[in-house]
Design an enzyme around this catalytic site. Structure first.
Site, PDB file in Angstrom:
ATOM      1  CE1 TYR A 142      -3.443  -2.870   0.813  1.00  0.00           C
ATOM      2  CE2 TYR A 142      -4.707  -0.690   0.715  1.00  0.00           C
ATOM      3  CZ  TYR A 142      -4.744  -2.053   0.651  1.00  0.00           C
ATOM      4  OH  TYR A 142      -5.651  -2.799   0.487  1.00  0.00           O
ATOM      5  CE  LYS A 189       1.988 -17.996   0.582  1.00  0.00           C
ATOM      6  NZ  LYS A 189       1.073 -19.529   0.961  1.00  0.00           N
ATOM      7  CG  ASP A 238      -1.740 -20.500   2.383  1.00  0.00           C
ATOM      8  OD1 ASP A 238      -1.295 -20.013   3.663  1.00  0.00           O
ATOM      9  OD2 ASP A 238      -1.100 -20.934   1.722  1.00  0.00           O
ATOM     10  CG  ASP A 274      -8.029  -4.487   1.730  1.00  0.00           C
ATOM     11  OD1 ASP A 274      -8.922  -3.906   2.482  1.00  0.00           O
ATOM     12  OD2 ASP A 274      -7.870  -4.747   0.552  1.00  0.00           O
ATOM     13  CG  ASP A 279     -13.386  -6.734   2.940  1.00  0.00           C
ATOM     14  OD1 ASP A 279     -13.327  -6.025   3.585  1.00  0.00           O
ATOM     15  OD2 ASP A 279     -13.933  -6.611   1.960  1.00  0.00           O
TER      16      ASP A 279
HETATM   17  C1  IPM Z   1     -10.417  -0.928   3.347  1.00  0.00           C
HETATM   18  C2  IPM Z   1     -10.549  -0.378   1.774  1.00  0.00           C
HETATM   19  C3  IPM Z   1      -9.200   0.357   1.372  1.00  0.00           C
HETATM   20  C4  IPM Z   1      -8.223  -0.514   1.480  1.00  0.00           C
HETATM   21  C5  IPM Z   1      -9.252   1.179  -0.131  1.00  0.00           C
HETATM   22  C6  IPM Z   1     -10.609   1.984  -0.008  1.00  0.00           C
HETATM   23  C7  IPM Z   1      -8.267   2.070  -0.138  1.00  0.00           C
HETATM   24  O1  IPM Z   1     -10.680  -1.572   1.089  1.00  0.00           O
HETATM   25  O2  IPM Z   1     -10.111   0.192   4.075  1.00  0.00           O
HETATM   26  O3  IPM Z   1     -10.161  -1.819   3.736  1.00  0.00           O
HETATM   27  O4  IPM Z   1      -7.839  -1.168   0.461  1.00  0.00           O
HETATM   28  O5  IPM Z   1      -7.425  -0.591   2.642  1.00  0.00           O
HETATM   29 MN    MN Z   2     -10.760  -3.391   2.344  1.00  0.00          MN
END
Ligand code: IPM
Ligand code: MN
Length: 354
Positions: free
Chosen positions: A138, A184, A216, A240, A244
Protein backbone atom coordinates in the site's frame (compact mmCIF):
# COMPACT_ATOMS: atom_id res chain seq x y z
CA UNK A 1 -13.89 18.77 27.20
CA UNK A 2 -13.72 20.48 23.83
CA UNK A 3 -13.02 18.16 20.90
CA UNK A 4 -12.95 19.08 17.23
CA UNK A 5 -14.19 16.30 14.99
CA UNK A 6 -13.51 16.55 11.26
CA UNK A 7 -16.28 14.92 9.24
CA UNK A 8 -16.00 13.47 5.73
CA UNK A 9 -19.30 12.07 4.51
CA UNK A 10 -17.79 11.16 1.14
CA UNK A 11 -19.89 9.51 -1.56
CA UNK A 12 -22.86 7.16 -1.87
CA UNK A 13 -24.11 5.71 1.41
CA UNK A 14 -21.41 7.66 3.26
CA UNK A 15 -23.82 10.61 3.08
CA UNK A 16 -26.53 8.52 4.74
CA UNK A 17 -24.64 6.75 7.49
CA UNK A 18 -22.48 9.63 8.76
CA UNK A 19 -25.48 11.73 9.90
CA UNK A 20 -26.44 8.76 12.12
CA UNK A 21 -23.00 8.79 13.70
CA UNK A 22 -23.35 12.54 14.27
CA UNK A 23 -26.71 11.91 15.95
CA UNK A 24 -24.97 9.71 18.50
CA UNK A 25 -22.20 12.28 19.00
CA UNK A 26 -24.78 15.03 19.54
CA UNK A 27 -26.48 12.93 22.20
CA UNK A 28 -23.13 12.37 23.92
CA UNK A 29 -22.65 16.15 23.78
CA UNK A 30 -25.90 16.59 25.70
CA UNK A 31 -25.23 14.01 28.40
CA UNK A 32 -21.48 13.89 28.93
CA UNK A 33 -18.69 16.31 29.69
CA UNK A 34 -17.79 16.49 25.98
CA UNK A 35 -18.20 19.54 23.80
CA UNK A 36 -17.89 18.40 20.20
CA UNK A 37 -17.42 20.81 17.35
CA UNK A 38 -17.81 19.41 13.83
CA UNK A 39 -15.80 20.61 10.83
CA UNK A 40 -16.53 19.42 7.33
CA UNK A 41 -13.62 17.98 5.37
CA UNK A 42 -14.97 17.13 1.90
CA UNK A 43 -13.21 14.29 0.08
CA UNK A 44 -13.93 11.48 -2.36
CA UNK A 45 -15.11 10.81 -5.88
CA UNK A 46 -17.54 13.71 -6.31
CA UNK A 47 -14.89 16.09 -4.98
CA UNK A 48 -12.38 14.63 -7.45
CA UNK A 49 -14.80 15.34 -10.30
CA UNK A 50 -15.12 18.94 -9.18
CA UNK A 51 -11.50 19.80 -8.54
CA UNK A 52 -9.32 16.94 -9.78
CA UNK A 53 -8.25 15.91 -6.27
CA UNK A 54 -10.02 13.48 -3.99
CA UNK A 55 -8.46 14.99 -0.86
CA UNK A 56 -8.12 18.76 -1.31
CA UNK A 57 -5.36 20.42 0.72
CA UNK A 58 -7.94 22.44 2.66
CA UNK A 59 -9.72 19.27 3.81
CA UNK A 60 -6.45 17.68 4.88
CA UNK A 61 -5.58 20.84 6.81
CA UNK A 62 -8.96 20.65 8.61
CA UNK A 63 -8.35 17.00 9.45
CA UNK A 64 -4.79 17.59 10.65
CA UNK A 65 -5.89 20.28 13.05
CA UNK A 66 -8.82 18.29 14.49
CA UNK A 67 -8.87 15.80 17.36
CA UNK A 68 -10.32 12.98 15.26
CA UNK A 69 -11.89 12.28 11.88
CA UNK A 70 -15.21 10.55 11.24
CA UNK A 71 -15.12 9.26 7.68
CA UNK A 72 -17.95 7.75 5.59
CA UNK A 73 -17.14 6.05 2.32
CA UNK A 74 -15.84 7.13 -1.05
CA UNK A 75 -16.19 6.16 -4.68
CA UNK A 76 -18.69 6.83 -7.43
CA UNK A 77 -19.26 4.82 -10.60
CA UNK A 78 -17.33 5.74 -13.73
CA UNK A 79 -14.17 7.17 -12.14
CA UNK A 80 -10.71 6.01 -13.19
CA UNK A 81 -9.44 3.17 -10.91
CA UNK A 82 -8.06 4.36 -7.62
CA UNK A 83 -8.59 8.12 -7.82
CA UNK A 84 -11.15 8.24 -5.01
CA UNK A 85 -9.33 5.64 -2.88
CA UNK A 86 -6.20 7.81 -2.92
CA UNK A 87 -7.94 10.08 -0.41
CA UNK A 88 -7.96 7.29 2.19
CA UNK A 89 -4.38 6.29 1.48
CA UNK A 90 -3.21 9.91 1.70
CA UNK A 91 -4.89 10.36 5.07
CA UNK A 92 -3.36 7.12 6.39
CA UNK A 93 0.10 8.06 5.10
CA UNK A 94 -0.19 11.78 5.78
CA UNK A 95 -1.13 11.27 9.44
CA UNK A 96 1.08 8.17 9.81
CA UNK A 97 -1.92 6.13 11.00
CA UNK A 98 0.00 2.91 11.34
CA UNK A 99 -2.70 0.92 13.15
CA UNK A 100 -5.87 -0.24 11.45
CA UNK A 101 -8.00 -1.68 14.22
CA UNK A 102 -10.92 -3.76 12.97
CA UNK A 103 -13.17 -5.45 15.52
CA UNK A 104 -15.20 -8.42 14.35
CA UNK A 105 -17.90 -9.22 16.89
CA UNK A 106 -20.97 -11.36 16.34
CA UNK A 107 -23.75 -10.00 18.56
CA UNK A 108 -26.01 -12.58 20.20
CA UNK A 109 -29.03 -11.14 18.38
CA UNK A 110 -27.35 -11.71 15.01
CA UNK A 111 -26.19 -15.30 15.51
CA UNK A 112 -28.79 -16.40 12.98
CA UNK A 113 -27.31 -13.99 10.42
CA UNK A 114 -23.86 -15.59 10.59
CA UNK A 115 -23.30 -17.69 7.45
CA UNK A 116 -21.58 -20.43 9.49
CA UNK A 117 -23.24 -23.47 11.03
CA UNK A 118 -23.83 -23.29 14.79
CA UNK A 119 -21.02 -25.75 15.58
CA UNK A 120 -18.48 -23.45 13.89
CA UNK A 121 -19.67 -20.38 15.78
CA UNK A 122 -19.04 -22.11 19.10
CA UNK A 123 -18.75 -19.66 21.99
CA UNK A 124 -19.11 -16.77 19.60
CA UNK A 125 -16.93 -14.53 17.47
CA UNK A 126 -15.05 -11.63 19.04
CA UNK A 127 -11.85 -10.88 17.17
CA UNK A 128 -9.76 -7.73 16.87
CA UNK A 129 -7.79 -7.49 13.67
CA UNK A 130 -4.76 -5.24 14.00
CA UNK A 131 -3.71 -4.40 10.45
CA UNK A 132 -0.46 -2.63 9.62
CA UNK A 133 -1.63 0.47 7.78
CA UNK A 134 1.33 2.35 6.30
CA UNK A 135 3.79 -0.09 4.71
CA UNK A 136 3.83 -3.04 2.32
CA UNK A 137 2.05 -3.03 -1.02
CA UNK A 138 0.00 0.00 0.00
CA UNK A 139 2.99 2.30 0.09
CA UNK A 140 2.16 3.12 -3.54
CA UNK A 141 5.57 2.37 -4.95
CA UNK A 142 4.96 0.90 -8.36
CA UNK A 143 4.09 1.34 -11.97
CA UNK A 144 1.74 0.13 -14.67
CA UNK A 145 3.12 0.03 -18.22
CA UNK A 146 1.37 -1.49 -21.18
CA UNK A 147 2.26 -5.11 -20.52
CA UNK A 148 3.92 -4.94 -17.16
CA UNK A 149 3.07 -3.73 -13.68
CA UNK A 150 4.78 -3.77 -10.33
CA UNK A 151 4.24 -2.97 -6.68
CA UNK A 152 6.85 -3.50 -4.04
CA UNK A 153 6.08 -5.08 -0.69
CA UNK A 154 8.57 -3.27 1.53
CA UNK A 155 8.52 -3.55 5.31
CA UNK A 156 10.95 -2.01 7.76
CA UNK A 157 11.95 -3.08 11.26
CA UNK A 158 10.50 0.14 12.62
CA UNK A 159 7.20 -0.48 10.81
CA UNK A 160 6.92 -4.08 12.00
CA UNK A 161 7.99 -3.34 15.56
CA UNK A 162 5.53 -0.56 16.20
CA UNK A 163 2.47 -2.44 14.95
CA UNK A 164 3.39 -5.70 16.67
CA UNK A 165 4.12 -3.89 19.93
CA UNK A 166 0.78 -2.11 19.64
CA UNK A 167 -0.95 -5.46 19.09
CA UNK A 168 0.60 -6.96 22.25
CA UNK A 169 -0.31 -3.90 24.31
CA UNK A 170 -3.81 -3.97 22.89
CA UNK A 171 -4.23 -7.69 23.62
CA UNK A 172 -3.12 -7.04 27.18
CA UNK A 173 -5.56 -4.17 27.58
CA UNK A 174 -8.42 -6.38 26.37
CA UNK A 175 -7.43 -9.23 28.69
CA UNK A 176 -6.69 -11.51 25.75
CA UNK A 177 -4.67 -14.66 26.38
CA UNK A 178 -3.60 -15.29 22.80
CA UNK A 179 -2.30 -13.32 19.85
CA UNK A 180 -2.12 -14.65 16.30
CA UNK A 181 0.26 -13.29 13.68
CA UNK A 182 -0.74 -13.86 10.07
CA UNK A 183 1.97 -13.84 7.38
CA UNK A 184 3.32 -15.68 4.35
CA UNK A 185 6.81 -16.36 5.66
CA UNK A 186 7.23 -19.53 3.59
CA UNK A 187 7.40 -17.35 0.47
CA UNK A 188 7.71 -13.63 1.16
CA UNK A 189 10.86 -11.96 2.54
CA UNK A 190 8.94 -9.16 4.28
CA UNK A 191 6.96 -11.86 6.10
CA UNK A 192 10.22 -13.46 7.25
CA UNK A 193 11.30 -10.15 8.77
CA UNK A 194 7.83 -9.72 10.26
CA UNK A 195 7.85 -13.20 11.82
CA UNK A 196 11.33 -12.71 13.30
CA UNK A 197 10.25 -9.46 14.95
CA UNK A 198 6.97 -11.02 16.11
CA UNK A 199 8.96 -13.72 17.93
CA UNK A 200 11.35 -11.16 19.43
CA UNK A 201 8.49 -9.11 20.83
CA UNK A 202 6.48 -12.13 21.94
CA UNK A 203 9.45 -13.26 24.07
CA UNK A 204 8.90 -10.09 26.15
CA UNK A 205 5.24 -11.07 26.76
CA UNK A 206 5.31 -14.50 28.34
CA UNK A 207 1.76 -13.96 29.67
CA UNK A 208 0.28 -14.00 26.15
CA UNK A 209 0.34 -17.11 24.01
CA UNK A 210 1.77 -16.16 20.60
CA UNK A 211 1.13 -18.19 17.47
CA UNK A 212 1.89 -17.59 13.82
CA UNK A 213 0.07 -18.91 10.81
CA UNK A 214 0.30 -18.53 7.04
CA UNK A 215 -2.37 -16.34 5.55
CA UNK A 216 -3.83 -19.02 3.27
CA UNK A 217 -4.30 -21.40 6.20
CA UNK A 218 -5.68 -18.59 8.33
CA UNK A 219 -8.40 -17.89 5.75
CA UNK A 220 -9.50 -21.50 6.17
CA UNK A 221 -9.39 -21.57 9.96
CA UNK A 222 -11.19 -18.25 10.25
CA UNK A 223 -14.37 -19.91 9.01
CA UNK A 224 -13.77 -23.21 10.81
CA UNK A 225 -12.77 -22.03 14.31
CA UNK A 226 -13.47 -18.28 14.43
CA UNK A 227 -14.15 -18.56 18.18
CA UNK A 228 -10.49 -19.42 18.77
CA UNK A 229 -9.08 -16.01 17.73
CA UNK A 230 -8.67 -12.95 19.94
CA UNK A 231 -6.10 -10.39 18.74
CA UNK A 232 -4.89 -11.05 15.20
CA UNK A 233 -1.98 -8.95 13.90
CA UNK A 234 -1.03 -8.85 10.25
CA UNK A 235 0.39 -6.79 7.39
CA UNK A 236 -1.43 -4.29 5.23
CA UNK A 237 -2.58 -6.37 2.26
CA UNK A 238 -3.43 -9.50 4.23
CA UNK A 239 -5.26 -7.35 6.77
CA UNK A 240 -7.38 -5.81 4.04
CA UNK A 241 -8.47 -9.23 2.81
CA UNK A 242 -8.99 -11.12 6.05
CA UNK A 243 -10.93 -8.28 7.65
CA UNK A 244 -13.50 -8.43 4.84
CA UNK A 245 -13.75 -12.19 5.33
CA UNK A 246 -14.25 -11.55 9.02
CA UNK A 247 -16.88 -8.88 8.41
CA UNK A 248 -19.08 -11.39 6.63
CA UNK A 249 -19.08 -13.59 9.73
CA UNK A 250 -20.88 -10.97 11.80
CA UNK A 251 -23.95 -10.85 9.63
CA UNK A 252 -23.24 -7.96 7.28
CA UNK A 253 -20.40 -5.83 6.06
CA UNK A 254 -22.58 -2.96 7.25
CA UNK A 255 -21.85 -3.96 10.87
CA UNK A 256 -18.07 -3.61 10.64
CA UNK A 257 -16.19 -0.62 12.00
CA UNK A 258 -12.58 0.49 12.01
CA UNK A 259 -10.10 2.90 13.47
CA UNK A 260 -7.06 4.15 11.55
CA UNK A 261 -4.96 5.08 14.52
CA UNK A 262 -1.71 6.67 15.56
CA UNK A 263 -1.91 6.49 19.36
CA UNK A 264 -1.99 9.97 20.84
CA UNK A 265 -2.46 11.71 17.50
CA UNK A 266 -5.41 12.62 15.29
CA UNK A 267 -6.93 9.35 14.10
CA UNK A 268 -9.61 8.38 11.59
CA UNK A 269 -12.70 6.28 12.22
CA UNK A 270 -14.69 4.72 9.40
CA UNK A 271 -17.10 1.90 8.68
CA UNK A 272 -15.29 -0.68 6.57
CA UNK A 273 -17.97 -0.87 3.88
CA UNK A 274 -17.66 1.17 0.70
CA UNK A 275 -19.94 3.79 -0.86
CA UNK A 276 -22.30 1.07 -2.20
CA UNK A 277 -23.64 2.96 -5.25
CA UNK A 278 -26.19 0.17 -5.86
CA UNK A 279 -28.14 1.03 -2.70
CA UNK A 280 -27.16 4.70 -2.27
CA UNK A 281 -30.00 7.20 -1.97
CA UNK A 282 -32.55 4.62 -0.87
CA UNK A 283 -32.18 5.16 2.86
CA UNK A 284 -31.59 1.48 3.56
CA UNK A 285 -27.89 1.39 4.42
CA UNK A 286 -26.92 0.02 7.84
CA UNK A 287 -25.52 2.84 10.03
CA UNK A 288 -24.17 0.46 12.71
CA UNK A 289 -20.67 0.24 11.17
CA UNK A 290 -20.49 4.02 11.52
CA UNK A 291 -21.91 4.10 15.05
CA UNK A 292 -19.45 1.39 16.11
CA UNK A 293 -16.71 3.57 14.60
CA UNK A 294 -17.91 6.37 16.91
CA UNK A 295 -17.59 3.86 19.74
CA UNK A 296 -13.98 3.21 18.72
CA UNK A 297 -13.34 6.96 18.58
CA UNK A 298 -14.56 7.36 22.16
CA UNK A 299 -12.37 4.49 23.35
CA UNK A 300 -9.20 4.89 21.32
CA UNK A 301 -8.98 8.67 20.81
CA UNK A 302 -10.94 10.08 23.77
CA UNK A 303 -9.99 7.45 26.31
CA UNK A 304 -13.55 6.69 27.43
CA UNK A 305 -13.97 2.91 27.61
CA UNK A 306 -17.28 2.96 29.48
CA UNK A 307 -18.96 5.29 27.04
CA UNK A 308 -17.82 3.10 24.14
CA UNK A 309 -19.26 0.06 25.91
CA UNK A 310 -22.57 1.85 26.42
CA UNK A 311 -22.77 2.68 22.70
CA UNK A 312 -22.24 -0.98 21.93
CA UNK A 313 -24.85 -2.02 24.50
CA UNK A 314 -27.34 0.44 22.99
CA UNK A 315 -26.78 -1.15 19.58
CA UNK A 316 -27.45 -4.60 21.05
CA UNK A 317 -30.63 -3.28 22.70
CA UNK A 318 -31.78 -1.83 19.40
CA UNK A 319 -31.09 -5.00 17.39
CA UNK A 320 -33.86 -6.77 19.30
CA UNK A 321 -36.43 -4.20 18.19
CA UNK A 322 -35.55 -3.12 14.69
CA UNK A 323 -33.03 -3.70 11.94
CA UNK A 324 -31.97 -2.47 8.54
CA UNK A 325 -32.68 -4.70 5.58
CA UNK A 326 -29.21 -6.29 5.37
CA UNK A 327 -29.71 -7.92 8.78
CA UNK A 328 -33.49 -8.15 8.74
CA UNK A 329 -35.44 -10.84 10.55
CA UNK A 330 -39.11 -11.67 9.77
CA UNK A 331 -40.16 -11.21 13.38
CA UNK A 332 -38.38 -7.88 13.86
CA UNK A 333 -39.35 -4.57 12.32
CA UNK A 334 -37.37 -3.48 9.25
CA UNK A 335 -36.01 0.05 9.60
CA UNK A 336 -34.53 2.70 7.35
CA UNK A 337 -31.05 4.09 7.97
CA UNK A 338 -32.49 7.08 9.74
CA UNK A 339 -34.88 5.02 11.90
CA UNK A 340 -32.07 2.64 12.90
CA UNK A 341 -29.98 5.63 13.99
CA UNK A 342 -32.94 7.04 15.94
CA UNK A 343 -33.56 3.75 17.71
CA UNK A 344 -29.92 3.37 18.75
CA UNK A 345 -29.82 6.99 19.94
CA UNK A 346 -32.99 6.44 21.96
CA UNK A 347 -31.48 3.32 23.58
CA UNK A 348 -28.25 5.15 24.34
CA UNK A 349 -30.17 8.04 25.88
CA UNK A 350 -31.84 5.66 28.34
CA UNK A 351 -28.43 4.29 29.29
CA UNK A 352 -26.74 7.67 29.65
CA UNK A 353 -29.57 9.04 31.80
CA UNK A 354 -28.97 6.34 34.43
C1 IPM B 1 -10.34 -0.72 3.34
C2 IPM B 1 -10.55 -0.39 1.88
C3 IPM B 1 -9.35 0.44 1.44
C4 IPM B 1 -8.13 -0.46 1.56
C5 IPM B 1 -9.43 1.07 0.06
C6 IPM B 1 -10.72 1.80 -0.18
C7 IPM B 1 -8.25 1.99 -0.17
O1 IPM B 1 -10.73 -1.52 1.11
O2 IPM B 1 -10.29 0.22 4.15
O3 IPM B 1 -10.23 -1.90 3.66
O4 IPM B 1 -7.82 -1.22 0.62
O5 IPM B 1 -7.48 -0.39 2.60
MN1 MN C 1 -10.78 -3.34 2.30
Amino acid sequence: MKKIIAVTEGDGVGKEVIPEGIKVLNLINDYMEFDFEFKEAPAGGAVWKQCGESLPEKSFETIKTSDALLFGAIGIPGLPQGVAEIAILNIRQGLDLYVNLRPIKLYGALRDRCPLKEEFIGDGIDIYFVRENTEGLYKNIGYLKDDEAENIMRYTRKGCERIIKYAFEFAKRKGHTKITSVDKANILKPSQLWRKIFHEISSEHSDIQAEDIYVDAFCQWLIRTPYSYQTVVTGNMFGDIISDEGAFLIGSLGMASSGNIHPGKVSMYEPIHGSAPDIAGKGIANPIGTILSVKLMMQESFNNQDLGNEIENAIEDALNEGRTIDIQNPSIKTLSTNEMGDLITEKLKIRLKK
